[in-house]
Design an enzyme around this catalytic site. Structure first.
Site, PDB file in Angstrom:
ATOM      1  CB  SER A  10      -0.897  -0.143   1.202  1.00 17.75           C
ATOM      2  OG  SER A  10      -0.042  -0.134   2.505  1.00 17.75           O
ATOM      3  N   GLY A  11       2.096   1.255  -0.583  1.00 17.16           N
ATOM      4  CA  GLY A  11       2.807   2.314  -0.819  1.00 17.16           C
ATOM      5  C   GLY A  11       2.483   3.355  -1.862  1.00 17.16           C
ATOM      6  CD  GLN A  44      12.834  11.997   8.167  1.00 16.85           C
ATOM      7  OE1 GLN A  44      13.714  12.521   7.868  1.00 16.85           O
ATOM      8  NE2 GLN A  44      12.250  11.785   9.391  1.00 16.85           N
ATOM      9  N   GLY A  45      12.224  12.610   2.805  1.00 17.57           N
ATOM     10  CA  GLY A  45      12.844  13.504   1.614  1.00 17.57           C
ATOM     11  C   GLY A  45      11.688  13.731   0.700  1.00 17.57           C
ATOM     12  N   GLY A  46      12.027  14.491  -0.529  1.00 20.13           N
ATOM     13  CA  GLY A  46      11.033  14.874  -1.469  1.00 20.13           C
ATOM     14  C   GLY A  46      10.981  13.977  -2.591  1.00 20.13           C
ATOM     15  NE  ARG A 273      20.423   9.188   0.673  1.00 13.94           N
ATOM     16  CZ  ARG A 273      19.269   9.311   0.433  1.00 13.94           C
ATOM     17  NH1 ARG A 273      18.495   7.938   0.224  1.00 13.94           N
ATOM     18  NH2 ARG A 273      18.385  10.085   0.655  1.00 13.94           N
ATOM     19  CB  SER A 370      12.694   6.029  -3.435  1.00 14.94           C
ATOM     20  OG  SER A 370      12.672   7.033  -2.512  1.00 14.94           O
TER      21      SER A 370
END
Length: 531
Positions: A10-11, A44-46, A273, A370
């Site tokens: 359900s993402g 949290q990121g965009g 990263r 993502s």
């Protein structure tokens, strides 16, 4: 229970797909826990998109390739980065709120390894939640979401290699079969295989294990991204500190004030990263703590409300301006092999979102790519399914008579699986630890997949089995790739090797004359995948 389209998970990829499908289709979304228990909701990121005047999708593509250490599929990268601005504009104009500047234009932020400000946010550090709420609130009546369903098997006609649904355990413990013309895996990655992780508690690799057991090809499992900055309190990671904090100027320091990334990479704290994570790991392994210095950010609490809340709940004094951090498992670049429509090597079975390996991310995902991939794949698969037959073909599953309900290996506890993975297949790997871990995994009988029946197993036992199986794929892949690239770092092969560029390790269960299923390792050129 019947559906035209059955979506497991359900993402953001799941909800985008459901929203873009025709209202004439009967769509069922089944999710392991609550619908909000997804990494998309926690994001949290965009969303990365070349929206700025000086930006261009080609720059976004080059940054994606660089971060992915050129293991990416360039055609896929070009296609998704080209589509990114229109995906954002479509959401924005349809009523999904994004942060704007004083002139009413989209406010664009900077994140690690990006050459331009191109990160679109919503609600500061709550982008995932805001977009997910919008998609949920605007879903149509043909879409049914059923919570607390643990899917333990995909139903596949082994004669025709065609998936026709899934078996699940409902909230009351009963088992049910969901028949569908099209079955979609959108379960996310496998972050919770590791002791330190930013993932929701439900993200344990179920979808990848399901696809592998169904006969789908799995690739690039060695490429696991560890996010550099998880809040680290009392020996545990308790939540993510978005890369946007460093994008706004925060810096990584030691207790003595030494700048950690000063001489490591030209981008310093905004380096890719894997480089930042490996650098922090080196300090921590020597017993030296690392902090994120936010003292220079005047509007931290207003800019990052959810991070502020998390820090206060954990007893962090924000006035000191130092947040203790450690790297943790964050994203899986590998997964189920798919093309740009989510098609797998099993007919009528699709995979989208983090569970898929499209070739977009390469060896290391670029920040904020993502959610972009989830939006793109959801919309693209919807286009394909609109043109596909609505009526389900009657399929009869060929049962494996070899399965033995009395064959019940005893699996370790989840915490032990997570500890072993973090220790042996974590940020820094080597052959000794990998082989030791492989032997540990194989001792639990998970290689005897034809003998294991899940019909008599509890949800807890099946989940541990899926975790061990996904861990096995990661470990074997990490052993096979004898180089360091992106999210895969081997101390015994510490550099990138030319002979490995654009080569991938793939696994697929195949049925032999003896009716046994064996994994096949394949080193092949990364390219577009089609039937």
């Amino acid at each position: 229970m019947d559906a035209d389209v059955l979506i497991i998970g359900s993402g953001i990829a799941s909800l985008q797909l459901a929203k873009k499908l025709s209202t004439e289709l009967n769509v069922i979304i089944i999710t392991k826990s609550k619908a909000k228990m997804s990494n998309s909701y926690l994001a949290q990121g965009g969303i990365a998109a070349s929206m700025g005047d000086s930006d261009d999708y080609r720059k976004h593509a080059l940054d994606t390739l660089e971060a992915g250490r050129f293991h990416n599929n360039p055609e896929v990268v070009a296609e998704m980065t080209r589509a990114a601005p229109s995906l954002i504009n479509e959401l924005w104009h349809d009523g999904c709120a994004f942060d704007e500047d004083t002139a009413g234009n989209l406010a664009l932020g900077m994140e690690g390894a990006h050459s331009e400000k191109r990160i679109v946010h919503s609600g500061g550090d709550t982008t995932g939640r805001q977009v997910m709420q919008y998609l949920t609130e605007t879903k149509t009546n043909n879409i049914e979401i059923i919570e607390n369903v643990f899917v333990y098997e995909l139903m596949v006609n082994t004669n025709t290699n065609q998936c026709f649904g899934a078996k699940g355990i409902l909230a009351d413990g009963t088992r049910s079969e969901f028949y569908s013309a099209h079955t979609v895996i959108a379960t996310g990655g496998c972050g919770k295989l590791f002791a330190y992780s930013s993932s929701a508690s439900t993200i344990t690799g179920d979808g990848i294990a399901l696809a592998y057991l169904a006969g789908a090809s799995i690739s690039d499992m060695e490429f696991v991204q560890f996010h550099p900055t998880l809040l680290y309190v009392n020996g545990k990671t308790v939540g993510l500190i978005s890369e946007a904090v460093r994008g706004d100027g925060a810096r990584l320091v030691t207790a003595s004030g030494e700048y950690v990334m000063e001489k490591v990479h030209p981008y310093k704290d905004l380096a890719p990263r894997h480089i930042v994570s490996q650098t922090i790991y080196q300090y921590l392994s020597k017993g030296e703590k690392v902090y994120l210095d936010i003292s220079m950010l005047a509007n931290f609490q207003e800019r990052f409300p959810s991070i502020t809340k998390m820090c206060v709940e954990q007893g962090i004094d924000l006035q000191k301006g130092l947040l203790p951090v450690a790297p943790g498992s964050h994203f899986l670049m590998g997964g189920v092999d798919t093309d740009l429509y989510g098609r797998t090597t099993v007919h009528n079975l699709y995979t989208i979102g983090e569970a898929a390996c499209t070739g977009f991310h390469g060896a290391n995902r670029l920040a904020s790519n993502s959610l972009l991939e989830g939006l793109y794949m959801g919309k693209n698969l919807a286009k394909l399914l609109q043109e596909s037959p609505k009526i389900k073909e009657q399929c009869i599953k060929t049962e494996n008579k070899e399965r033995n309900p009395n064959f019940s290996p005893i699996f370790p506890e989840k915490a032990e699986i997570q500890r072993q993975m973090m220790e042996n297949v974590g940020i820094v790997r080597n052959e000794i630890n990998l082989r030791m871990h492989l032997q540990w995994l194989e001792n639990f009988g998970i290689s005897d997949q034809d003998k294991i029946s899940l019909e008599n197993k509890s949800i807890e036992e099946i989940e541990k089995y899926f975790m061990l199986l996904t861990a096995l794929l990661i470990t074997k892949s990490a052993l096979e790739r004898k180089e360091s690239r992106g999210g895969h770092f081997r101390s015994d092969y510490p550099v990138e090797m030319d002979e490995w560029i654009k080569k991938k390790v793939s696994f697929k269960r195949v049925r032999t004359k003896e009716n046994q299923n064996e994994p096949i390792k394949i080193a092949e050129t990364t390219g577009s995948f089609f039937y």
